[in-house]
Design a protein around this motif. Structure first.
Motif, PDB file in Angstrom:
ATOM      1  N   GLU A  20       0.836  -1.210   0.000  1.00 51.93           N
ATOM      2  CA  GLU A  20       0.000   0.000   0.000  1.00 51.93           C
ATOM      3  C   GLU A  20       0.867   1.255   0.000  1.00 51.93           C
ATOM      4  O   GLU A  20       0.594   2.213  -0.714  1.00 51.93           O
ATOM      5  N   GLU A  24       1.165   4.360  -2.846  1.00 51.88           N
ATOM      6  CA  GLU A  24       0.967   5.768  -2.507  1.00 51.88           C
ATOM      7  C   GLU A  24       2.249   6.597  -2.678  1.00 51.88           C
ATOM      8  O   GLU A  24       2.197   7.828  -2.660  1.00 51.88           O
ATOM      9  N   ARG A  27       2.426   9.561  -5.297  1.00 55.28           N
ATOM     10  CA  ARG A  27       1.629  10.720  -4.893  1.00 55.28           C
ATOM     11  C   ARG A  27       2.329  11.473  -3.758  1.00 55.28           C
ATOM     12  O   ARG A  27       2.337  12.698  -3.714  1.00 55.28           O
ATOM     13  N   GLN A  28       2.925  10.764  -2.841  1.00 58.31           N
ATOM     14  CA  GLN A  28       3.632  11.397  -1.737  1.00 58.31           C
ATOM     15  C   GLN A  28       4.899  12.095  -2.217  1.00 58.31           C
ATOM     16  O   GLN A  28       5.295  13.130  -1.668  1.00 58.31           O
TER      17      GLN A  28
END
Length: 195
Positions: A20, A24, A27-28
């Motif tokens: 997960e 992400e 985007r981070q």
């Protein structure tokens, strides 16, 4: 069915959490520069606040050792500077050149040779400004706020009073400009602005 051993379940949970986080991550990463900059600015502001607080505490501690100045050396205003007189008793051109109100008044006086801006007014002939009992106590912005309600005749009387009494260049300049605006617009009382 018998549950799987705890270490195996924890390992599977770690693998899912890692997957997960990996999804992400792009985007981070896009927000990373903003986050880093924001934290750096927060840190910088905290340091500045702490330094300022220390300086204030230091000033308070040292204030008992230093006498307080009546007027700081950096607080010199135009009104505090004495005008230099030339040999003929008039203000020197260097001082007059620094005062834009006086330059403007001279320019207007040259344009109007009929005597309407003549500064040789007998103080005995001036009875006082119309409708302004506390005129001498008004500041420039306070007078500017009241100029709209005066007619041309009242403005000319205020100008004559100012020249005969305090003769402050900024007041004379403002009144002279207002009279010119009212004459230009041909109004008895003008609502165009208090210039």
């Amino acid at each position: 069915m018998k549950p799987l051993p705890l270490p195996l379940r924890v390992a599977a949970g770690l693998a899912m959490a890692a997957a997960e986080r990996a999804r992400e991550l792009p985007r981070q990463l896009l927000g990373l520069p903003v986050t880093v900059l924001s934290r750096a600015l927060q840190f910088s502001m905290r340091v500045q606040q702490q330094v300022t607080e220390l300086a204030i505490k230091g000033d308070q501690a040292l204030s008992s050792f230093r006498p307080v100045e009546e007027t700081p050396s950096w607080a010199t205003f135009d009104e505090d500077i004495e005008p230099q007189a030339s040999t003929n008793g008039h203000r020197s051109d260097a001082v007059a050149a620094r005062d834009p109100w006086e330059q403007e008044e001279r320019a207007l006086a040259e344009d109007h040779t009929e005597g309407e801006f003549d500064s040789t007014i007998d103080p005995e002939a001036v009875l006082g400004p119309v409708g302004l009992a506390n005129y001498d106590e008004l500041s420039l912005p306070q007078l500017r706020a009241r100029l709209r309600r005066f007619s041309l005749e009242q403005l000319e009387e205020l100008l004559a009073y100012e020249r005969a009494h305090a003769n402050r260049p900024s007041f004379v300049g403002m009144l002279t400009r207002r009279i010119g605006n009212v004459q230009r617009l041909g109004e008895g009382t003008a609502d165009d602005g208090a210039q």
